[in-house]
Motif scaffolding. Sequence first.
Motif, PDB file in Angstrom:
ATOM      1  N   VAL A   1      80.153  26.259  66.978  1.00 33.80           N
ATOM      2  CA  VAL A   1      80.216  27.671  67.330  1.00 33.80           C
ATOM      3  C   VAL A   1      80.107  27.842  68.840  1.00 33.80           C
ATOM      4  O   VAL A   1      79.273  27.204  69.493  1.00 33.80           O
ATOM      5  CB  VAL A   1      79.082  28.445  66.621  1.00 33.80           C
ATOM      6  CG1 VAL A   1      79.026  29.893  67.102  1.00 33.80           C
ATOM      7  CG2 VAL A   1      79.274  28.387  65.108  1.00 33.80           C
ATOM      8  N   LEU A   2      80.957  28.700  69.381  1.00 35.97           N
ATOM      9  CA  LEU A   2      80.904  29.077  70.788  1.00 35.97           C
ATOM     10  C   LEU A   2      80.451  30.531  70.873  1.00 35.97           C
ATOM     11  O   LEU A   2      80.785  31.346  70.015  1.00 35.97           O
ATOM     12  CB  LEU A   2      82.271  28.929  71.447  1.00 35.97           C
ATOM     13  CG  LEU A   2      82.983  27.588  71.279  1.00 35.97           C
ATOM     14  CD1 LEU A   2      84.356  27.639  71.930  1.00 35.97           C
ATOM     15  CD2 LEU A   2      82.157  26.467  71.868  1.00 35.97           C
ATOM     16  N   ILE A   3      79.695  30.867  71.896  1.00 36.42           N
ATOM     17  CA  ILE A   3      79.232  32.241  72.071  1.00 36.42           C
ATOM     18  C   ILE A   3      79.651  32.761  73.443  1.00 36.42           C
ATOM     19  O   ILE A   3      80.271  32.039  74.217  1.00 36.42           O
ATOM     20  CB  ILE A   3      77.705  32.355  71.870  1.00 36.42           C
ATOM     21  CG1 ILE A   3      76.951  31.422  72.822  1.00 36.42           C
ATOM     22  CG2 ILE A   3      77.341  32.042  70.420  1.00 36.42           C
ATOM     23  CD1 ILE A   3      75.427  31.554  72.740  1.00 36.42           C
ATOM     24  N   HIS A   4      79.313  34.026  73.724  1.00 36.25           N
ATOM     25  CA  HIS A   4      79.715  34.682  74.971  1.00 36.25           C
ATOM     26  C   HIS A   4      81.226  34.585  75.167  1.00 36.25           C
ATOM     27  O   HIS A   4      81.724  34.198  76.229  1.00 36.25           O
ATOM     28  CB  HIS A   4      78.962  34.097  76.165  1.00 36.25           C
ATOM     29  CG  HIS A   4      77.475  34.316  76.082  1.00 36.25           C
ATOM     30  ND1 HIS A   4      76.905  35.574  76.193  1.00 36.25           N
ATOM     31  CD2 HIS A   4      76.449  33.453  75.875  1.00 36.25           C
ATOM     32  CE1 HIS A   4      75.578  35.462  76.067  1.00 36.25           C
ATOM     33  NE2 HIS A   4      75.286  34.199  75.872  1.00 36.25           N
ATOM     34  N   GLY A   5      81.955  34.953  74.075  1.00 41.63           N
ATOM     35  CA  GLY A   5      83.412  34.977  74.158  1.00 41.63           C
ATOM     36  C   GLY A   5      84.064  33.615  74.203  1.00 41.63           C
ATOM     37  O   GLY A   5      85.230  33.502  74.588  1.00 41.63           O
ATOM     38  N   GLY A   6      83.350  32.583  73.802  1.00 42.99           N
ATOM     39  CA  GLY A   6      83.904  31.236  73.812  1.00 42.99           C
ATOM     40  C   GLY A   6      83.558  30.437  75.043  1.00 42.99           C
ATOM     41  O   GLY A   6      83.979  29.282  75.175  1.00 42.99           O
ATOM     42  N   ASP A   7      82.778  31.032  75.947  1.00 41.32           N
ATOM     43  CA  ASP A   7      82.443  30.345  77.197  1.00 41.32           C
ATOM     44  C   ASP A   7      81.283  29.366  77.058  1.00 41.32           C
ATOM     45  O   ASP A   7      81.142  28.441  77.866  1.00 41.32           O
ATOM     46  CB  ASP A   7      82.088  31.365  78.285  1.00 41.32           C
ATOM     47  CG  ASP A   7      83.290  32.163  78.743  1.00 41.32           C
ATOM     48  OD1 ASP A   7      84.423  31.680  78.567  1.00 41.32           O
ATOM     49  OD2 ASP A   7      83.093  33.273  79.269  1.00 41.32           O
ATOM     50  N   THR A   8      80.434  29.583  76.041  1.00 38.55           N
ATOM     51  CA  THR A   8      79.199  28.806  75.920  1.00 38.55           C
ATOM     52  C   THR A   8      79.155  28.063  74.594  1.00 38.55           C
ATOM     53  O   THR A   8      79.070  28.678  73.532  1.00 38.55           O
ATOM     54  CB  THR A   8      77.964  29.723  76.020  1.00 38.55           C
ATOM     55  OG1 THR A   8      78.049  30.497  77.220  1.00 38.55           O
ATOM     56  CG2 THR A   8      76.685  28.905  76.019  1.00 38.55           C
ATOM     57  N   PRO A   9      79.217  26.732  74.618  1.00 37.36           N
ATOM     58  CA  PRO A   9      79.126  25.972  73.367  1.00 37.36           C
ATOM     59  C   PRO A   9      77.691  25.920  72.850  1.00 37.36           C
ATOM     60  O   PRO A   9      76.733  26.042  73.621  1.00 37.36           O
ATOM     61  CB  PRO A   9      79.608  24.570  73.775  1.00 37.36           C
ATOM     62  CG  PRO A   9      79.297  24.470  75.235  1.00 37.36           C
ATOM     63  CD  PRO A   9      79.438  25.862  75.792  1.00 37.36           C
ATOM     64  N   THR A  10      77.561  25.800  71.552  1.00 37.75           N
ATOM     65  CA  THR A  10      76.249  25.635  70.937  1.00 37.75           C
ATOM     66  C   THR A  10      76.284  24.397  70.049  1.00 37.75           C
ATOM     67  O   THR A  10      77.340  23.808  69.824  1.00 37.75           O
ATOM     68  CB  THR A  10      75.871  26.854  70.074  1.00 37.75           C
ATOM     69  OG1 THR A  10      76.625  26.818  68.848  1.00 37.75           O
ATOM     70  CG2 THR A  10      76.116  28.164  70.810  1.00 37.75           C
ATOM     71  N   ALA A  11      75.132  24.038  69.514  1.00 43.09           N
ATOM     72  CA  ALA A  11      75.054  22.935  68.562  1.00 43.09           C
ATOM     73  C   ALA A  11      75.224  23.419  67.128  1.00 43.09           C
ATOM     74  O   ALA A  11      75.159  22.623  66.189  1.00 43.09           O
ATOM     75  CB  ALA A  11      73.718  22.212  68.715  1.00 43.09           C
ATOM     76  N   LEU A  12      75.461  24.705  66.945  1.00 40.71           N
ATOM     77  CA  LEU A  12      75.556  25.279  65.606  1.00 40.71           C
ATOM     78  C   LEU A  12      76.879  24.910  64.942  1.00 40.71           C
ATOM     79  O   LEU A  12      77.942  24.990  65.567  1.00 40.71           O
ATOM     80  CB  LEU A  12      75.437  26.801  65.681  1.00 40.71           C
ATOM     81  CG  LEU A  12      74.111  27.361  66.198  1.00 40.71           C
ATOM     82  CD1 LEU A  12      74.227  28.862  66.433  1.00 40.71           C
ATOM     83  CD2 LEU A  12      72.993  27.062  65.214  1.00 40.71           C
ATOM     84  N   ARG A  13      76.793  24.529  63.676  1.00 43.64           N
ATOM     85  CA  ARG A  13      77.993  24.236  62.895  1.00 43.64           C
ATOM     86  C   ARG A  13      78.553  25.532  62.325  1.00 43.64           C
ATOM     87  O   ARG A  13      77.812  26.402  61.874  1.00 43.64           O
ATOM     88  CB  ARG A  13      77.681  23.265  61.766  1.00 43.64           C
ATOM     89  CG  ARG A  13      77.219  21.894  62.235  1.00 43.64           C
ATOM     90  CD  ARG A  13      76.809  21.011  61.067  1.00 43.64           C
ATOM     91  NE  ARG A  13      77.922  20.729  60.172  1.00 43.64           N
ATOM     92  CZ  ARG A  13      78.009  21.202  58.935  1.00 43.64           C
ATOM     93  NH1 ARG A  13      77.069  22.005  58.445  1.00 43.64           N
ATOM     94  NH2 ARG A  13      79.049  20.888  58.178  1.00 43.64           N
ATOM     95  N   ALA A  14      79.873  25.644  62.326  1.00 40.57           N
ATOM     96  CA  ALA A  14      80.516  26.865  61.834  1.00 40.57           C
ATOM     97  C   ALA A  14      80.112  27.169  60.399  1.00 40.57           C
ATOM     98  O   ALA A  14      79.818  28.317  60.053  1.00 40.57           O
ATOM     99  CB  ALA A  14      82.031  26.725  61.941  1.00 40.57           C
ATOM    100  N   GLU A  15      80.082  26.146  59.554  1.00 37.42           N
ATOM    101  CA  GLU A  15      79.743  26.377  58.149  1.00 37.42           C
ATOM    102  C   GLU A  15      78.324  26.895  57.974  1.00 37.42           C
ATOM    103  O   GLU A  15      78.062  27.729  57.090  1.00 37.42           O
ATOM    104  CB  GLU A  15      79.917  25.091  57.329  1.00 37.42           C
ATOM    105  CG  GLU A  15      81.349  24.616  57.206  1.00 37.42           C
ATOM    106  CD  GLU A  15      81.707  23.579  58.257  1.00 37.42           C
ATOM    107  OE1 GLU A  15      82.565  22.727  57.976  1.00 37.42           O
ATOM    108  OE2 GLU A  15      81.121  23.607  59.359  1.00 37.42           O
TER     109      GLU A  15
END
Length: 267
Positions: free
Chosen positions: A154-168
């Motif tokens: 999952v990316l946040i802040h409009g896709g600018d910031t990656p996270t370790a969260l899995r989409a599922e």
Amino acid sequence: MTHDSTSAGPRSRWAEVVVPCIDVEGGQATEPAGHPGLSDPFDVVAIARDYARDGAAAVFLDVLDPWDGIGRLPELLGEVRATGLAPLVSVQQGVLPSLAACEALLGAGADKVSVSTSMAEAPDLIEAAAAEFGGERLLGVLNCAADAHGGWRVLIHGGDTPTALRAEDVARRYGELGLAAVLANSTDQEGTSAGYDLRLTEAVARASGLPVIASGGAGSAGHLAAALDSGVASYVLVNKLVHSGKATIASLGAELGRFRPGTGDER
């Protein structure tokens, strides 16, 4: 995301599953629309009116302004709703600062408020919003990029910031909260006009158990049909395909009727 289509004709029945997106900043579209006949191609309400006339049922307003600079957004929501469209609203890339902010948007005419960044940064607030207003008033958004393991992060802040969260995992939580739907956006496909990431759409649908809006990469009616015919997308998001004037909601609805045999649509 439900609507009454009992009086809709064949064209509008398919047009209703196509959700146009308008990027908004300062109360105007960020890029001029290529729709013929617009006196002001930046006018969000005029653009929305065209989509409504062509048979759309909802519009996704991606408001890029920060919350402290949304200006006339409440007024704009009322005007868009008056076109007959249900406004699905994201502010500041899916940030929700407070319950009061969510209540204000819903009161101003938003049909659903989208959440994405705040689901990663303030999940307790999203849980409280679902409890306070009902999950059906919230739209979960997942901006995702493929990872090295065959999944998506999952990316946040409009896709600018990656996270370790899995989409599922986030999709599953959206389902547990009873949100109206999940918008599954592939940042890898976004802007390519090469079609949706159907594996992502399916993974999000299975994990969430919610209706899914396929997003990111639509370049033709065939791409829309492929997402819907996969059996996992309930709706399809389009942006530049219709905003540019290359296609209309009506033409896409008509093409979907031809792509999907056995529906009773006119050929």
